[in-house]
Scaffold this motif. Structure first.
Motif, PDB file in Angstrom:
ATOM      1  N   ASN A  18       0.891  -1.023   0.271  1.00 52.76           N
ATOM      2  CA  ASN A  18      -0.018   0.449  -0.104  1.00 52.76           C
ATOM      3  C   ASN A  18       1.053   1.344  -0.036  1.00 52.76           C
ATOM      4  O   ASN A  18       0.360   1.959  -0.065  1.00 52.76           O
ATOM      5  CB  ASN A  18      -0.977   0.277   1.348  1.00 52.76           C
ATOM      6  N   GLY A  19       1.862   1.497  -0.585  1.00 58.67           N
ATOM      7  CA  GLY A  19       2.953   2.126  -0.213  1.00 58.67           C
ATOM      8  C   GLY A  19       3.335   3.399   1.123  1.00 58.67           C
ATOM      9  O   GLY A  19       4.041   3.895   1.343  1.00 58.67           O
ATOM     10  N   LEU A  20       3.477   2.372   2.097  1.00 60.13           N
ATOM     11  CA  LEU A  20       3.355   3.730   3.820  1.00 60.13           C
ATOM     12  C   LEU A  20       4.927   2.988   3.984  1.00 60.13           C
ATOM     13  O   LEU A  20       5.358   2.614   4.356  1.00 60.13           O
ATOM     14  CB  LEU A  20       2.430   2.080   4.719  1.00 60.13           C
ATOM     15  N   LEU A  21       6.325   1.892   3.526  1.00 57.52           N
ATOM     16  CA  LEU A  21       7.382   1.717   3.758  1.00 57.52           C
ATOM     17  C   LEU A  21       7.904   2.092   2.659  1.00 57.52           C
ATOM     18  O   LEU A  21       7.866   1.391   1.158  1.00 57.52           O
ATOM     19  CB  LEU A  21       6.943   0.263   4.257  1.00 57.52           C
ATOM     20  N   ASP A  22       9.147   2.887   2.812  1.00 58.99           N
ATOM     21  CA  ASP A  22       9.655   3.345   1.725  1.00 58.99           C
ATOM     22  C   ASP A  22      10.545   1.616   1.012  1.00 58.99           C
ATOM     23  O   ASP A  22      11.238   1.625  -0.211  1.00 58.99           O
ATOM     24  CB  ASP A  22      10.754   4.785   1.863  1.00 58.99           C
ATOM     25  N   SER A  23      10.755   1.208   2.348  1.00 57.80           N
ATOM     26  CA  SER A  23      12.268   0.674   2.104  1.00 57.80           C
ATOM     27  C   SER A  23      11.725  -1.379   1.411  1.00 57.80           C
ATOM     28  O   SER A  23      12.827  -2.069   0.651  1.00 57.80           O
ATOM     29  CB  SER A  23      12.673  -0.201   3.006  1.00 57.80           C
ATOM     30  N   ILE A  24      10.738  -1.338   0.745  1.00 56.72           N
ATOM     31  CA  ILE A  24      10.116  -2.395   0.498  1.00 56.72           C
ATOM     32  C   ILE A  24       8.917  -2.318  -0.662  1.00 56.72           C
ATOM     33  O   ILE A  24       8.705  -1.009  -0.564  1.00 56.72           O
ATOM     34  CB  ILE A  24       8.668  -3.236   1.765  1.00 56.72           C
ATOM     35  N   PRO A  25       9.327  -2.897  -2.135  1.00 59.35           N
ATOM     36  CA  PRO A  25       8.419  -2.579  -3.409  1.00 59.35           C
ATOM     37  C   PRO A  25       6.977  -2.878  -2.956  1.00 59.35           C
ATOM     38  O   PRO A  25       7.396  -3.207  -2.195  1.00 59.35           O
ATOM     39  CB  PRO A  25       9.013  -3.014  -4.417  1.00 59.35           C
ATOM     40  N   THR A  26       6.206  -1.556  -3.703  1.00 59.12           N
ATOM     41  CA  THR A  26       5.192  -1.477  -3.547  1.00 59.12           C
ATOM     42  C   THR A  26       4.357  -2.253  -4.862  1.00 59.12           C
ATOM     43  O   THR A  26       3.138  -3.591  -4.363  1.00 59.12           O
ATOM     44  CB  THR A  26       4.170  -0.876  -4.419  1.00 59.12           C
ATOM     45  N   ASP A  27       5.728  -3.537  -5.282  1.00 61.23           N
ATOM     46  CA  ASP A  27       4.502  -4.803  -6.550  1.00 61.23           C
ATOM     47  C   ASP A  27       5.430  -5.787  -5.552  1.00 61.23           C
ATOM     48  O   ASP A  27       5.939  -6.622  -6.399  1.00 61.23           O
ATOM     49  CB  ASP A  27       4.965  -4.135  -7.410  1.00 61.23           C
ATOM     50  N   LEU A  28       5.567  -5.999  -4.339  1.00 65.61           N
ATOM     51  CA  LEU A  28       6.545  -7.671  -3.835  1.00 65.61           C
ATOM     52  C   LEU A  28       5.542  -8.243  -3.972  1.00 65.61           C
ATOM     53  O   LEU A  28       6.037  -9.837  -3.836  1.00 65.61           O
ATOM     54  CB  LEU A  28       6.910  -7.004  -2.341  1.00 65.61           C
ATOM     55  N   LEU A  29       3.824  -8.268  -4.155  1.00 64.56           N
ATOM     56  CA  LEU A  29       2.903  -9.606  -4.831  1.00 64.56           C
ATOM     57  C   LEU A  29       2.767  -9.276  -5.886  1.00 64.56           C
ATOM     58  O   LEU A  29       2.098  -8.664  -6.164  1.00 64.56           O
ATOM     59  CB  LEU A  29       1.714  -9.670  -3.590  1.00 64.56           C
ATOM     60  N   TYR A  30       1.843 -10.555  -6.565  1.00 65.81           N
ATOM     61  CA  TYR A  30       1.316 -11.098  -6.979  1.00 65.81           C
ATOM     62  C   TYR A  30      -0.220 -10.426  -7.186  1.00 65.81           C
ATOM     63  O   TYR A  30      -0.727 -10.202  -7.906  1.00 65.81           O
ATOM     64  CB  TYR A  30       0.754 -12.355  -7.688  1.00 65.81           C
ATOM     65  N   ASP A  31      -0.933 -10.806  -5.732  1.00 63.91           N
ATOM     66  CA  ASP A  31      -2.405 -10.011  -5.502  1.00 63.91           C
ATOM     67  C   ASP A  31      -2.533  -9.290  -4.780  1.00 63.91           C
ATOM     68  O   ASP A  31      -1.521  -9.090  -4.181  1.00 63.91           O
ATOM     69  CB  ASP A  31      -3.422 -11.890  -5.361  1.00 63.91           C
ATOM     70  N   PRO A  32      -3.746  -8.837  -4.558  1.00 61.71           N
ATOM     71  CA  PRO A  32      -3.328  -7.864  -3.339  1.00 61.71           C
ATOM     72  C   PRO A  32      -3.604  -8.796  -1.985  1.00 61.71           C
ATOM     73  O   PRO A  32      -3.802  -9.508  -1.620  1.00 61.71           O
ATOM     74  CB  PRO A  32      -4.907  -7.811  -2.921  1.00 61.71           C
ATOM     75  N   ALA A  33      -2.630  -7.756  -1.089  1.00 64.06           N
ATOM     76  CA  ALA A  33      -1.681  -8.843   0.151  1.00 64.06           C
ATOM     77  C   ALA A  33      -3.667  -9.246   1.080  1.00 64.06           C
ATOM     78  O   ALA A  33      -4.344  -8.183   1.381  1.00 64.06           O
ATOM     79  CB  ALA A  33      -1.719  -8.070   1.192  1.00 64.06           C
ATOM     80  N   PRO A  34      -3.528 -10.330   1.741  1.00 60.41           N
ATOM     81  CA  PRO A  34      -4.225 -10.722   2.295  1.00 60.41           C
ATOM     82  C   PRO A  34      -4.949 -10.262   3.764  1.00 60.41           C
ATOM     83  O   PRO A  34      -4.073  -9.935   4.681  1.00 60.41           O
ATOM     84  CB  PRO A  34      -3.848 -12.458   1.922  1.00 60.41           C
TER      85      PRO A  34
END
Length: 196
Positions: free
Chosen positions: A90-106
């Protein structure tokens, strides 16, 4: 070698063990990996270390932590934060890319997140496999106790080399990405079979 799952409800029974987990995390992530993370009093911590989480430790009888990880329900909320993987997406963390998952986070009662996993750097090679196995066995015990059917985890991308040895049903949940000089990948860990 012992394993313990800590919570705010039981940590008073385990002396310094939670503090020792946070000290070992500092050694692993800040000292060894050179990540820029919050720290105080020789401990690494973040906004996800709340009473909603559980901490698993593999340790000796003196409370020295050999390995650990944090488990957080995907239903967790604390201010604007939920859990690390979802907040990253959801873009709240600068250190981890937003496209880390194939699907929406559960988000669900039976799905938890596993993060901040580590094995102490000074564990001899001949003991590492045993430490890993003890960590996984405690994850399985905790999943039964908490009714966890699935976990979503952020792990080094070599997870498929050891998952079969540890008898874990795992599959990729996102792309491989380099974070802080280490390749990581979001993965699913399925515990449903052991709950039936």
């Amino acid at each position: 070698m012992q394993t313990t799952t800590l919570s705010f409800a039981n940590m008073h029974n385990h002396g310094e063990l939670l503090a020792n987990i946070l000290r070992a995390r500092r050694q692993s992530f800040i000292v060894q990996n050179k990540w820029n993370l919050p720290e105080a009093m020789g401990m690494e911590f973040d906004q996800y270390d709340t009473p909603q989480s559980r901490w698993i430790a593999v340790h000796n009888e003196l409370g020295e932590v050999l390995a650990g990880l944090r488990l957080t329900p995907t239903t967790a909320r604390c201010g604007i934060y939920s859990y690390m993987i979802r907040d990253a997406q959801n873009g709240l963390l600068d250190s981890i890319p937003t496209d880390l998952l194939y699907d929406p986070a559960p988000v669900g009662e039976e799905v938890w997140e596993a993060t901040r996993g580590f094995v102490a750097h000074d564990i001899p090679a001949h003991l590492r496999r045993r430490v890993h196995l003890n960590l996984v066995l405690e994850m399985q015990r905790t999943s039964r106790a908490e009714g966890i059917r699935r976990m979503i985890a952020l792990l080094p991308s070599n997870w498929n080399r050891w998952s079969a040895r540890c008898n874990l049903q795992m599959s990729d949940a996102g792309r491989t990405m380099n974070m802080g000089g280490i390749d990581y990948q979001a993965v699913w860990i399925d515990f449903a079979a052991q709950l039936n």
